[in-house]
Design a protein around this motif. Structure first.
Motif, PDB file in Angstrom:
ATOM      1  N   VAL A  68      26.176   6.001  -3.074  1.00  0.00           N
ATOM      2  CA  VAL A  68      25.018   5.563  -4.147  1.00  0.00           C
ATOM      3  C   VAL A  68      23.947   6.234  -3.661  1.00  0.00           C
ATOM      4  O   VAL A  68      23.250   5.842  -2.666  1.00  0.00           O
ATOM      5  N   ASP A  69      23.127   7.069  -4.527  1.00  0.00           N
ATOM      6  CA  ASP A  69      22.124   7.683  -4.319  1.00  0.00           C
ATOM      7  C   ASP A  69      20.694   6.850  -4.909  1.00  0.00           C
ATOM      8  O   ASP A  69      21.253   6.185  -5.749  1.00  0.00           O
ATOM      9  N   VAL A  70      19.682   7.108  -4.689  1.00  0.00           N
ATOM     10  CA  VAL A  70      18.587   6.166  -5.147  1.00  0.00           C
ATOM     11  C   VAL A  70      17.323   7.145  -5.359  1.00  0.00           C
ATOM     12  O   VAL A  70      16.957   7.975  -4.655  1.00  0.00           O
ATOM     13  N   VAL A  71      16.835   6.726  -6.478  1.00  0.00           N
ATOM     14  CA  VAL A  71      15.648   7.215  -6.894  1.00  0.00           C
ATOM     15  C   VAL A  71      14.548   6.021  -7.346  1.00  0.00           C
ATOM     16  O   VAL A  71      14.851   4.951  -7.966  1.00  0.00           O
ATOM     17  N   ALA A  72      13.493   5.985  -6.477  1.00  0.00           N
ATOM     18  CA  ALA A  72      12.641   4.869  -6.533  1.00  0.00           C
ATOM     19  C   ALA A  72      11.058   5.101  -6.361  1.00  0.00           C
ATOM     20  O   ALA A  72      10.696   6.065  -6.177  1.00  0.00           O
ATOM     21  N   HIS A  73      10.461   3.930  -7.020  1.00  0.00           N
ATOM     22  CA  HIS A  73       8.928   4.072  -6.999  1.00  0.00           C
ATOM     23  C   HIS A  73       8.482   2.907  -6.470  1.00  0.00           C
ATOM     24  O   HIS A  73       8.901   1.547  -6.811  1.00  0.00           O
TER      25      HIS A  73
END
Length: 337
Positions: A196-201
């Motif tokens: 599970v990779d993540v892109v976040a702000h």
């Protein structure tokens, strides 16, 4: 050598002592080396918060507010999530439901494209994309939004992406937003051990840090914009951070780790996000997702080898036979009055 010794001190005391001995020999051979290193470190430290005190002034009342993030991050040490700093206590109960489903045509093409996939409609705070890979186990990418409410008055209400969750995550508490992310991943089909990779702000960056460091999922790549924290990752994790030195929220991470974190492909790209002082500073314009998208586009256009190495990551994801995207809306379950 100083940075290496600091990094090793957390995991290998003997190796750290060996590096410190080498450093001592170097300093003994040429006293000017230490002075030069001190100067370079001070310059780097000053650059970490460039523009933070050069925003809308309001007769001198606001610069201390903008500098507050840096002060809290530096003095508290909470901006670094170190090994063993697992989230404590029990999260508020949450309810997660599907807001929308879609089937994108392939993976993002770069950092800016990835940030554009953060959930923005239907009240969703989490989007999970399932990548069905040819001949391999499925992979997932979680897109985690920033805070939906910054009001202290409504903190602890039905919105989990609020100031209560911000404070809990920053101080080591298990937030409703973190629990909702785990629930959304499970609902999307992710199982312990799955990649599970993540892109976040923003707040999503704090959730991403703990997903990588303590969740049952295999997080190998995380991309964050304006995160208030920086995780401590091993060499098999890649961390790409976008930071604005004049962003009071990003300043809570205290400028990050001098010794670095993650794999050799990890990097932090920073700039002054909003160099023009004005009333937009009151709305934290430099922390906005749109502003970070501009920074992401600059990284995409960069010829830096670390930025170009990300192309291989997007290309690998794009091998997927299908991409299934589900956006989830989470609500904190409040006790009956």
């Amino acid at each position: 050598l100083r940075a290496r010794a600091e990094a090793l001190a957390h995991t290998d005391a003997a190796a750290a002592a060996a590096v410190e001995a080498r450093l001592a020999r170097l300093l003994a051979s040429d006293g000017s080396v230490g002075t030069l290193a001190d100067t370079l470190e001070r310059t780097a430290d000053a650059r970490r918060f460039r523009g933070l005190d050069d925003q809308y002034d309001a007769a001198g009342l606001l610069p201390p507010v903008f500098l507050g993030g840096a002060f809290v991050g530096v003095t508290s040490g909470l901006g670094r999530v170190r090994p063993g700093m697992a989230l404590g206590a029990t999260a508020d109960p949450v309810r997660v439901s599907v807001a929308s489903r879609s089937r994108p045509t392939g993976a993002p093409s770069g950092l800016a494209s990835a940030l554009r996939r953060l959930p923005s409609a239907s009240g969703a705070q989490v989007a999970i994309e399932k990548y069905t890979m040819p001949g391999e186990a499925p992979r997932y990418v979680a897109y985690l939004a920033g805070s939906r409410s910054m009001s202290l008055r409504t903190a602890g209400g039905t919105e989990p992406w609020d100031m209560k969750s911000n404070i809990e995550l920053y101080t080591g508490g298990r937030s409703a937003s973190y629990q909702a992310t785990l629930d959304a991943l499970a609902a999307a089909g992710a199982r312990p051990g799955d990649r599970v990779d993540v892109v976040a702000h923003s707040q999503g960056g704090m959730i991403a840090a703990h997903l990588a460091m303590e969740s049952p999922f295999a997080v190998t790549t995380q991309i964050t914009a304006g995160s208030p924290v920086e995780p401590t990752l091993s060499a098999d994790h890649t961390l790409v951070q976008l930071r604005h030195t004049d962003d009071v929220v990003s300043a809570l991470a205290a400028g990050g780790a001098r010794e670095g974190t993650g794999s050799a492909d990890s990097f932090t790209a920073s700039r002054v996000g909003d160099p023009d002082a004005g009333r937009q500073d009151l709305a934290l314009e430099t922390h906005s997702l749109e502003n970070y998208m501009e920074t992401a586009a600059m990284v995409d256009a960069s010829a830096d080898p670390r930025a170009e190495a990300l192309d291989a990551y997007w290309a690998d994801l794009d091998r997927a036979v299908t991409v299934d995207r589900t956006e989830y809306r989470a609500e904190r379950v409040l006790p009956d009055p």
